[in-house]
Design a protein around this motif. Structure first.
Motif, short mmCIF file in Angstrom:
data_model
loop_
_atom_site.label_atom_id
_atom_site.label_comp_id
_atom_site.label_asym_id
_atom_site.label_seq_id
_atom_site.Cartn_x
_atom_site.Cartn_y
_atom_site.Cartn_z
N ASP A 1 -0.02 4.91 -0.92
CA ASP A 1 -1.80 5.23 -2.20
C ASP A 1 -2.64 5.77 -1.57
O ASP A 1 -2.70 5.53 -0.59
N ASP B 1 -9.01 5.06 -2.91
CA ASP B 1 -9.88 4.98 -3.80
C ASP B 1 -9.38 3.81 -4.90
O ASP B 1 -10.43 2.88 -5.38
N PRO B 2 -7.84 3.53 -5.40
CA PRO B 2 -7.82 3.24 -6.47
C PRO B 2 -7.81 1.37 -6.20
O PRO B 2 -7.36 0.82 -7.01
N LEU B 3 -7.74 1.29 -4.44
CA LEU B 3 -6.89 0.32 -4.19
C LEU B 3 -8.74 -0.55 -3.83
O LEU B 3 -8.75 -1.57 -3.90
N HIS C 1 0.70 -0.20 -6.01
CA HIS C 1 0.85 0.46 -5.24
C HIS C 1 1.71 0.25 -4.10
O HIS C 1 1.44 1.37 -2.71
#
Length: 447
Positions: free
Chosen positions: A323, A326-328, A399
């Motif tokens: 992934d 950014d989402p992490l 993720h």
């Protein structure tokens, strides 16, 4: 685990020195509470064969230890036999055909030093005192592995004592299915390897380190930059970021941007790490050092003295991920904010694996790698500190495509560590070669 200087013996549970001997087999200072019935310290191949035959005769399961760097202390189980192979630590180098033969108890630093004298190289473990036996079996994410491949890819043969007590050789030509399994089965391998036959490589002419340090307030910017830059970084650079409560140069909570580089010349190395100097974030760095020539042995010892301190209770966990970053970022901020005192640290590694590997048990990797190493010292620790690595990795499972066996935590958080087809093939081989499950299986398996 301390390198033994005495001849090995057998020690039964209940003996006065049993607990001290058992816990002395582990780099991790944690007492897992588990106790085998018997410890056998083998001195040579004949004693390994005798130990396996004894286990078979007495109906004992077998756990194996070579260097003791299993974070999860996988070799320490309840009941059965602990077979200590640390005394099988020989090194024989054949310069003419570019090979080496080592015992499982050989330390990474010892092999590196012996090869350096001959201008030869092997992708040994990053820490000096890691035993090569467990390192090679789990895959071997070693120095220059982005360029030279995983260490297990340079294993060209093994000599292994099987569950029935027989000693066999395995190579691409002889018992190839055993070599296939030994390249990546890790703590689930169903035999006691007494010798590894290795292909060695020409030694890179330049070894050095590039270092840049940021204060933790810049986490989101630094991680976004690193994630974007990663795919373009030369395979000769082990581009990694470390969250450290005592970051180099600032001695407070920060992010160490590390660029160990192994190249054919200083100019090639400077070009390979130029992306760090040219970063748009350079002005925000608290420390930027020039590329420093440094021997591999010194880097190995420095890492142990700064991050992997002795007399520390460790819990590690890891995840492979494809992934984008950014989402992490919110989760990474939580990891940093809750990070226990040093030597606890987090590692983000730019991996970007090649499109294919040889056919072998090892079969799970991804674009980037995240590992947490919770290291506690002293008597008291909060539950949050004790569970820091496991809890944060569990929160990020959505993720993750799986874990790496080098930093496994399967007993506490079972996750995939091998492609399903490879794991099924490994299980079939285990059923054939070890039908009575003489050798301990993995501590946990994902359903």
């Amino acid at each position: 685990m301390k390198r033994a200087g005495s001849r090995g013996v057998s020690i039964a549970r209940g003996a006065p020195d049993f607990d001290a001997t058992l816990l002395g087999t582990s780099f991790n200072a944690q007492d897992p509470g588990r106790r085998p019935d018997l410890i056998v310290q083998a001195n040579d191949t004949h004693e390994v064969i005798a130990a396996v035959n004894r286990a078979r005769a007495e109906g004992l399961t077998i756990g194996i230890c070579s260097g003791g760097h299993s974070w999860a202390q996988n070799h320490i189980r309840d009941g059965g036999m602990l077979l200590d192979l640390s005394r099988l630590n020989s090194i024989a180098i054949n310069e003419a055909n570019g090979t080496a033969t080592i015992g499982p108890g050989c330390l990474a630093g010892e092999l590196n030093a012996a090869l350096a004298k001959r201008q030869l190289f092997f992708p040994v473990a990053h820490a000096y005192t890691v035993g090569m036996g467990g390192f090679l079996l789990q895959g071997g994410f070693g120095w220059n592995s982005r360029a030279d491949g995983l260490a297990c890819q340079s294993v060209i043969g093994i000599d292994v004592v099987l569950a029935d007590g027989t000693l066999v050789h395995a190579s691409e030509q002889e018992n190839p299915e055993l070599l296939w399994a030994a390249r990546g089965a890790g703590p689930g391998f169903f035999g006691a390897v007494v010798r590894f036959h290795l292909k060695v490589h020409p030694r890179p002419r330049f070894v050095g380190l590039k270092l840049q340090v940021f204060r933790m307030r810049h986490l989101e910017e630094v991680m976004a930059w690193a994630d974007n830059a990663g795919p373009g970084v030369s395979p000769s650079v082990e581009f990694q970021l470390v969250f450290n409560r005592r970051a180099a140069g600032i001695f407070s909570h920060g992010i160490e941007v590390l660029g160990p580089v192994l190249a054919e010349s200083w100019s090639d190395a400077r070009e390979a790490v130029a992306f760090i100097d040219n970063s748009p974030l350079r002005k925000k760095a608290s420390l930027t050092l020039p590329l420093i020539p440094m021997s591999l042995g010194l880097m190995m010892k420095t890492g142990e003295k700064t991050l992997f301190l002795p007399n520390t209770r460790w819990t590690a966990d890891s995840m492979w991920m494809n992934d984008p970053i950014d989402p992490l970022l919110p989760a990474l901020r939580k990891i940093a904010d809750s990070q226990p005192a040093a030597p606890s640290h987090a590692l983000w590694l730019n991996w970007n694996a090649p499109p294919s590997r040889p056919d072998m048990a090892f079969s799970l990797e991804a674009r980037t790698y995240l590992a947490l190493y919770g290291g506690l010292r002293g008597m008291a620790a909060s539950p949050a500190d004790e569970n820091w690595a496991t809890d944060h990795m569990r929160a990020l499972q959505a993720h993750s495509i799986g874990i790496q066996l080098a930093d496994e935590n399967l007993g506490r958080r079972p996750m995939p560590f091998m492609a399903p087809a490879n794991l099924a093939r490994l299980d079939a081989l285990r059923a054939n070669y070890d039908p009575e499950s003489r050798f301990n299986p993995y501590m946990g398996r994902a359903s």
